[in-house]
Design an enzyme around this catalytic site. Structure first.
Site, PDB file in Angstrom:
ATOM      1  N   HIS A   1       0.823  -1.214   0.000  1.00  0.00           N
ATOM      2  CA  HIS A   1       0.000   0.000   0.000  1.00  0.00           C
ATOM      3  C   HIS A   1       0.858   1.264   0.000  1.00  0.00           C
ATOM      4  O   HIS A   1       0.372   2.338   0.359  1.00  0.00           O
ATOM      5  CB  HIS A   1      -0.925   0.009   1.217  1.00  0.00           C
ATOM      6  CG  HIS A   1      -1.761  -1.221   1.346  1.00  0.00           C
ATOM      7  ND1 HIS A   1      -2.590  -1.645   0.350  1.00  0.00           N
ATOM      8  CD2 HIS A   1      -1.871  -2.127   2.352  1.00  0.00           C
ATOM      9  CE1 HIS A   1      -3.199  -2.769   0.727  1.00  0.00           C
ATOM     10  NE2 HIS A   1      -2.762  -3.088   1.930  1.00  0.00           N
TER      11      HIS A   1
ATOM     12  N   HIS B   1      -7.160  -5.021  -1.405  1.00  0.00           N
ATOM     13  CA  HIS B   1      -6.514  -6.337  -1.532  1.00  0.00           C
ATOM     14  C   HIS B   1      -7.259  -7.159  -2.581  1.00  0.00           C
ATOM     15  O   HIS B   1      -7.387  -8.372  -2.446  1.00  0.00           O
ATOM     16  CB  HIS B   1      -6.527  -7.086  -0.205  1.00  0.00           C
ATOM     17  CG  HIS B   1      -6.096  -6.273   0.953  1.00  0.00           C
ATOM     18  ND1 HIS B   1      -6.981  -5.659   1.812  1.00  0.00           N
ATOM     19  CD2 HIS B   1      -4.864  -5.927   1.380  1.00  0.00           C
ATOM     20  CE1 HIS B   1      -6.295  -4.990   2.724  1.00  0.00           C
ATOM     21  NE2 HIS B   1      -5.017  -5.139   2.488  1.00  0.00           N
TER      22      HIS B   1
END
Lengths: 331, 331
Positions: free
Chosen positions: B58, B220
């Site tokens: 991320h 995700h």
């Protein structure tokens, strides 16, 4: 082509509008142009203005570097296309606060020509200008869109250094000398995993096989110097460092600034892994960079890949300029 | 899979090493962990520490938000996998300067469990902790990796606000009240053009047709709420604003902060075009954001797409916290 756009022919005006309205504290747009100026006019008073720009598609370059301590203005051309002389001229006029305007141009024939025409227009108005043409890309000697070496990510270091000097009161002549002294010490080389897709074209600028990479590509999909099967990051770093070494003669007794620049679609994770390998290679040569940046600075739309810029810091002042505080979106 | 990596099983240690060594002025690594702490220890003296983290992939979240005025430390798990309790515990210990440590956790079952276990370990050491679990994603009620709503890009605003308050001397209880007050006002929703490829998996987390997009996907590759043919940016913005509106009841008498967050492979050009459309839509509702950020903050590896976060600013102090100066790589 899958992109978050509306009309492929209108991406630049919409982009500039979105950028300026998102960051009104930093930026304002010159009406009826795609020229972006510093919002804080006061910060330019009594100082030499610095104007850059070029084709769009390299965001945050160049408008993302407009702000206190860096550029006074940036002119956004169509995608991968030089801005027009009249728009550059408008930016020069607004950047001039009686001390003249310094122009930072990447070495592409269109940019060189159009900035030169704008310079002529400004001279009629008695606005003094000087220009540096940045040609930091060591990959190839001549290229698709220019004679001589291309200007790429190292241009951002030039923006930073000149911006800091101008903010501290350097004259137009001071900046000219500084730019000339700095330029030969900035070298860049890139690698591509996937080419960029220009919205109006609709397909990638070149095709690479699923397991293929290309060394030395330009930021407008210009050809590089060799294609190979994909390798581990460490070996890509070895190749790029070897090329830089040939050009700069890396030496543990010297100081360096390093920029690892993502091309637009390359995750930071990959850029940091490459930096890990790069820093190991430099360490083996006894070198720890005195300054480093990793991120997306001079992109090529959705190209996957990165470039490595190494800048030999010959004077401590240059390092101070790199560390000088700025108020921009992109630095 | 074409990535700039070495060993797919070793991407996180190499990434963390590259990150910390590229920015030693901001970051240091706790030996034998992937926990990243603020290099400037002095800036934490006498203040509550703030620790966040989660799975890697991320970037710049979360380690890119470590620095003066923001996080004290961030713990980097394997890709899309919670960090282990022992590493979180190490970060808590080092972030504690006698005033306790506040934990910012995204709402995923693994993160919630592991941060909770670390909290228990810290309590044995008499380190006081409090936790906020961020669940800003309004796309779906329950998801693949969590019960309740997911924590996504809005978490970065939580980091910013708590970091500013902690730097100004807020106590652990103050931060707890602030976090609880802020949380229900942060709402995020995303859109994907292409899924992320986890290095150890080697293929995208889901498949979209060449002309297909998905609304509401997680960071995700968790499923969203609908798939459609690709549309102009303006229509994507309409959909996302409509969803946010349902949740926050957008109103011209209120103040808002807005974050447009690129997912990793989305060029800034597209993010700015989306912002242009977004700002037009908000303007039609009589709203001009009081604060705005556009860029890559909470990415999902090489996912193409973006998320929109809207934060209703109910107290002027919250806006001051957003504007408070920080020294980080990622903000």
């Amino acid at each position: 082509m899958k992109k978050i756009i509306n009309d492929a022919g209108n991406v630049v005006p919409e982009m500039v509008d979105g950028l300026v309205r998102s960051y009104p504290q930093y930026l304002r747009q010159i009406p009826d142009t795609e020229a972006v100026m510093r919002a804080d006019e006061d910060s330019m008073a009594g100082k030499v203005g610095i104007v850059s720009g070029g084709g769009s598609g390299h965001e945050p370059a160049h408008a993302g570097f407009v702000g206190k301590g860096m550029l006074s203005g940036a002119v956004c051309g169509q995608v991968f296309t030089s801005p027009t002389p009249d728009q550059i001229y408008e930016a020069i006029k607004q950047a001039d606060h009686g001390k003249g305007v310094f122009l930072v141009v990447k070495n592409y024939s269109g940019d060189v020509m159009n900035f030169d025409m704008a310079k002529d227009l400004a001279e009629v108005d008695d606005i003094q200008t000087k220009t540096i043409v940045v040609d930091d890309d060591i990959a190839v000697e001549d290229s698709l869109f220019t004679q001589g070496k291309r200007g790429v990510a190292g241009t951002v270091l030039m923006h930073k250094i000149l911006g800091a000097a101008a903010d501290q009161g350097a004259s137009l002549d001071d900046l000219d000398q500084l730019a000339q002294a700095v330029l030969p010490n900035i070298k860049t080389i890139g690698i591509a995993l996937h080419a960029a897709t220009v919205p109006e074209v609709g397909k990638p600028g070149f095709e690479l096989e699923d397991d293929e990479i290309e060394y030395g590509v330009g930021i407008h999909s210009e050809p590089g110097y060799k294609r190979e099967k994909i390798k581990p990051s460490k070996e890509m770093a070895e190749e790029l460092v070897a090329q830089i070494d040939k050009s700069l003669q890396l030496d543990s007794s010297k100081k360096y600034a390093v920029m690892v620049n993502g091309m637009g679609a390359t995750p930071l994770m990959e850029q940091y892994i490459f930096s890990h390998d790069l820093l190991d290679l430099l360490k083996n040569k006894g070198i720890t960079p005195s300054f480093m940046k990793v991120g997306n600075y001079m992109t090529s739309l959705d190209m996957a890949g990165l470039s490595l810029t190494v800048f030999e810091i010959k004077e401590d002042k240059w390092l101070d300029y790199l560390n000088y505080p700025v108020e921009t979106i992109g630095w």
